[in-house]
Enzyme design. Structure first.
Site, PDB file in Angstrom:
ATOM      1  N   HIS A 143       0.823  -1.206   0.000  1.00 44.02           N
ATOM      2  CA  HIS A 143       0.000   0.000   0.000  1.00 44.02           C
ATOM      3  C   HIS A 143       0.864   1.267   0.000  1.00 44.02           C
ATOM      4  O   HIS A 143       0.793   2.065   0.937  1.00 44.02           O
ATOM      5  CB  HIS A 143      -0.916   0.015   1.224  1.00 44.02           C
ATOM      6  CG  HIS A 143      -1.818  -1.156   1.343  1.00 44.02           C
ATOM      7  ND1 HIS A 143      -2.356  -1.566   2.557  1.00 44.02           N
ATOM      8  CD2 HIS A 143      -2.299  -2.021   0.409  1.00 44.02           C
ATOM      9  CE1 HIS A 143      -3.120  -2.625   2.362  1.00 44.02           C
ATOM     10  NE2 HIS A 143      -3.096  -2.925   1.069  1.00 44.02           N
ATOM     11  N   GLU A 171      13.809   6.942 -14.337  1.00 46.87           N
ATOM     12  CA  GLU A 171      13.932   5.502 -14.143  1.00 46.87           C
ATOM     13  C   GLU A 171      12.682   4.751 -14.592  1.00 46.87           C
ATOM     14  O   GLU A 171      12.757   3.569 -14.941  1.00 46.87           O
ATOM     15  CB  GLU A 171      14.190   5.197 -12.657  1.00 46.87           C
ATOM     16  CG  GLU A 171      15.549   5.619 -12.136  1.00 46.87           C
ATOM     17  CD  GLU A 171      16.669   4.790 -12.734  1.00 46.87           C
ATOM     18  OE1 GLU A 171      16.569   3.559 -12.713  1.00 46.87           O
ATOM     19  OE2 GLU A 171      17.632   5.393 -13.235  1.00 46.87           O
ATOM     20  N   HIS A 212      -6.124   1.958  -3.425  1.00 45.69           N
ATOM     21  CA  HIS A 212      -5.812   0.780  -2.599  1.00 45.69           C
ATOM     22  C   HIS A 212      -4.316   0.521  -2.516  1.00 45.69           C
ATOM     23  O   HIS A 212      -3.744   0.500  -1.433  1.00 45.69           O
ATOM     24  CB  HIS A 212      -6.552  -0.432  -3.186  1.00 45.69           C
ATOM     25  CG  HIS A 212      -6.339  -1.715  -2.454  1.00 45.69           C
ATOM     26  ND1 HIS A 212      -7.113  -2.837  -2.679  1.00 45.69           N
ATOM     27  CD2 HIS A 212      -5.442  -2.099  -1.519  1.00 45.69           C
ATOM     28  CE1 HIS A 212      -6.702  -3.834  -1.913  1.00 45.69           C
ATOM     29  NE2 HIS A 212      -5.687  -3.409  -1.203  1.00 45.69           N
TER      30      HIS A 212
END
Length: 273
Positions: A143, A171, A212
């Site tokens: 999370h 990156e 989430h």
């Protein structure tokens, strides 16, 4: 040799510790599973000290995983406790010959069950094993706050989220040139979320779960953790810049192409303008 001295267990312990220290695992949030190699399975057999548990139905059948062994975090276990007592927080499970049931072989010494999302993990292991010719072995869910925050700021599509990440940190196009998949807000741990994720996992190494967290995969712990870390870092930059009043410039599509070309990777061109 103890099970906790096996390299595949030590790697899991390190990933859990690193994830906790990053702040990605509040309370008992997140989970990880690792599919053992044939050699690791034989090594594990020599470390067993108790009889196997009873067979438990998965609720699904994953035929291409039949007979395989998996190391998993336990349901309700806190990542911060894994380094302190891996035998209590982790478990080794074996799938049966039809891939529709599992039994406990090691771990959870004080009782408990494998992660409540074991079936979703198995669905996605099945998909990634097929998609990568067996190379993918790790499924890691966490999370990270900034990738969650990004799902409140950007359109919830693969293209919008992927491009926002690529535009924010050099990156990003190097590490995930294929982009990331995105699913909308769904009930955590549900089979519906598992199936929606597996559809995305046919194409992507990672899936953003709106509001989430992130579901990342890889052939080993370092790759899966590195993917999670890179996605989150790019999201952090995007969120910081947005909160500071917005960008005066972004990494352009031509610069994204040049980065990918310079690194010898193929960018998902349809996500660029």
């Amino acid at each position: 040799m103890k099970m906790t001295e096996c390299a595949f267990v030590e790697g899991m312990v390190r990933l859990c510790s690193d994830g906790w220290q990053q702040g990605w695992h509040e309370r008992n949030g997140g989970n990880v599973t690792y599919r053992l190699t044939a050699e690791e399975t034989e090594e594990a057999r020599h470390c067993l000290t108790r009889l196997p548990g009873e067979w438990v139905k998965l609720g699904i059948a994953v035929e291409n995983l039949a007979g395989e062994w998996f190391l998993a975090t336990g349901s309700g276990k806190f990542f911060r406790n894994v380094p302190l007592n891996p035998e209590d927080c982790l478990c080794l499970v074996e799938l049966n010959e039809t891939g529709d049931s599992y039994r406990l072989r090691w771990g959870l010494c004080n009782g408990g069950k494998p992660t409540s999302e074991l079936a979703p993990h198995m669905i996605n292991h099945s998909v990634r094993k097929a998609a990568t010719g067996g190379a993918c072995r790790v499924m890691y869910h966490a999370h990270p706050a900034h990738i969650v925050a990004l799902t409140f700021l950007e359109e919830l599509t693969d293209k919008a989220i992927s491009r926002a990440l690529w535009q924010s940190e050099t990156e990003a196009p190097m590490v995930f040139p294929g982009g990331v998949g995105v699913v909308g807000c769904m009930v955590p741990g549900s089979i519906d979320l598992a199936w929606a994720s597996s559809e995305k996992m046919k194409e992507y190494d990672s899936v953003v779960w709106a509001h989430h967290g992130l579901f990342a995969s890889g052939p080993d712990y370092d790759t899966a953790f590195g993917l999670m870390h890179t996605v989150e870092k790019a999201a952090q930059v995007r969120v910081l810049v947005t909160g500071a009043g917005g960008a005066k410039q972004l990494i352009t599509d031509e610069e994204i192409r040049a980065i990918a070309e310079g690194c010898g990777v193929q960018i998902r061109e349809e996500f660029l303008q």
